[in-house]
Enzyme design. Sequence first.
Site, short mmCIF file in Angstrom:
data_model
loop_
_atom_site.label_atom_id
_atom_site.label_comp_id
_atom_site.label_asym_id
_atom_site.label_seq_id
_atom_site.Cartn_x
_atom_site.Cartn_y
_atom_site.Cartn_z
N THR A 33 -32.74 -11.25 14.84
CA THR A 33 -32.35 -11.95 13.79
C THR A 33 -33.01 -11.43 12.44
O THR A 33 -32.45 -11.45 11.29
CB THR A 33 -32.31 -13.42 13.65
OG1 THR A 33 -33.78 -13.85 14.29
CG2 THR A 33 -31.37 -14.25 14.89
N HIS A 126 -26.27 -5.96 28.88
CA HIS A 126 -24.92 -6.23 28.38
C HIS A 126 -24.33 -5.10 27.59
O HIS A 126 -23.60 -5.19 27.01
CB HIS A 126 -24.93 -7.65 27.77
CG HIS A 126 -25.22 -8.90 28.35
ND1 HIS A 126 -25.55 -9.87 27.64
CD2 HIS A 126 -25.08 -9.23 29.70
CE1 HIS A 126 -25.63 -11.02 28.58
NE2 HIS A 126 -25.38 -10.50 29.60
P1 NAD Z 1 -28.48 -16.74 21.92
O1 NAD Z 1 -27.95 -16.29 20.39
O2 NAD Z 1 -27.83 -17.46 22.82
O3 NAD Z 1 -29.97 -17.07 21.65
C1 NAD Z 1 -30.75 -16.88 20.52
C2 NAD Z 1 -31.94 -17.59 20.61
O4 NAD Z 1 -33.01 -17.14 19.67
C3 NAD Z 1 -31.50 -19.14 19.99
O5 NAD Z 1 -32.10 -20.37 20.77
C4 NAD Z 1 -32.16 -19.24 18.62
O6 NAD Z 1 -32.68 -20.32 18.37
C5 NAD Z 1 -33.48 -18.27 18.53
N1 NAD Z 1 -33.93 -17.45 17.39
C6 NAD Z 1 -33.12 -16.91 16.85
N2 NAD Z 1 -33.91 -16.28 15.79
C7 NAD Z 1 -35.20 -16.51 16.14
C8 NAD Z 1 -36.58 -16.38 15.74
N3 NAD Z 1 -36.61 -15.50 14.60
N4 NAD Z 1 -37.45 -16.90 16.15
C9 NAD Z 1 -37.47 -17.40 17.22
N5 NAD Z 1 -36.24 -17.88 17.83
C10 NAD Z 1 -35.34 -17.43 17.49
O7 NAD Z 1 -28.79 -15.11 22.28
P2 NAD Z 1 -28.73 -14.63 23.88
O8 NAD Z 1 -29.58 -15.52 24.53
O9 NAD Z 1 -29.47 -13.30 23.74
O10 NAD Z 1 -27.26 -14.85 24.33
C11 NAD Z 1 -26.39 -14.18 23.44
C12 NAD Z 1 -25.39 -13.10 24.01
O11 NAD Z 1 -24.87 -12.55 22.85
C13 NAD Z 1 -26.22 -11.93 24.65
O12 NAD Z 1 -25.97 -11.91 26.04
C14 NAD Z 1 -26.05 -10.77 23.93
O13 NAD Z 1 -25.70 -9.82 24.72
C15 NAD Z 1 -24.99 -10.99 22.80
N6 NAD Z 1 -25.55 -10.86 21.29
C16 NAD Z 1 -26.38 -9.64 21.16
C17 NAD Z 1 -26.90 -9.66 19.93
C18 NAD Z 1 -27.86 -8.52 19.59
O14 NAD Z 1 -27.63 -7.34 20.19
N7 NAD Z 1 -28.70 -8.39 18.50
C19 NAD Z 1 -26.65 -10.34 18.85
C20 NAD Z 1 -25.93 -11.57 19.05
C21 NAD Z 1 -25.51 -11.88 20.37
#
Ligand code: NAD
Length: 253
Positions: A33, A126
């Site tokens: 993020t 994924h």
């Molecule tokens: P999720 O979005 O379900 O969870 C992300 C977690 O990270 C949340 O609980 C959030 O509160 C926390 N978070 C966000 N920014 C943060 C920070 N700076 N510091 C601390 N915590 C922070 O993500 P997931 O568990 O990876 O599942 C989502 C699915 O969607 C995955 O399977 C993935 O394949 C896909 N996805 C991938 C991306 C990517 O490649 N960057 C982005 C979005 C979704």
Amino acid sequence: MIASDLSHAIAQLGDMIADASAIVPFTGAGISTECGIPDFRSPGGLWTRNRPIPFDEFVASQEARDEAWRRRFAMEETLSAARPGRGHRALASLYRAGKIPAVITQNIDNLHQASGIAADAVVELHGNTTYARCIGCGLRVELPRVRQLMQASGHAPDCSACGEPVKTATISFGQSMPENEMRRAADLARSCDLFLVIGSSLVVWPAAGFPVMAKQAGARLVIINNEPTEQDDLADLVIRHDIGESLSPFVHN
Ligand code: NAD
């Protein structure tokens, strides 16, 4: 145990890292993020704005494929501008120091590889959205080529070799998990002595089963996430704080 303050938590994590001989990180959208890529849950995030297109729909419908590719190219600017964040860089430092044999990731953004971790040491559960593959014969296709073909015909392209649809190299809802990656992730979880969950809400299964597997096999479990997860009770240390701030002390360029 939930760490009370950040500096105490970082000291505890530092001790655990020093004690460990094989650390396996398990990363989710939260590590990316700060690189400008929204996670799954943030309101208005690119992933949540539209209903995901399930795999069977992608296979069955040209319209669904056109829409999937339009959405992918709408994200291109964000994805191609993203650079590894402090979390990625800390893990790359520990990898270079020989502490991390491989990273397990749910992310599809290629940022672990961009941080300097060898591609074969990144286990992508994924898949990867920075290139495409034919869903029939597996032929790799680069995204500029897909864009060119789409612009020429107005539609999502089919494979030049076998005629089956071309899709980002990701695992969609309803698509089976990649067997080799699942096996490697299980081996890593069972053989490490420190398992680090970083930025995952741990709600997407079967990926969320790996922390439990590591803990049952005797590893210490650390969860770094800014909101609670269902596995916090299982963890030896929970750092409920920003990932970049928590891991920046471990970045050594
Ligand atoms: P999720 O979005 O379900 O969870 C992300 C977690 O990270 C949340 O609980 C959030 O509160 C926390 N978070 C966000 N920014 C943060 C920070 N700076 N510091 C601390 N915590 C922070 O993500 P997931 O568990 O990876 O599942 C989502 C699915 O969607 C995955 O399977 C993935 O394949 C896909 N996805 C991938 C991306 C990517 O490649 N960057 C982005 C979005 C979704």
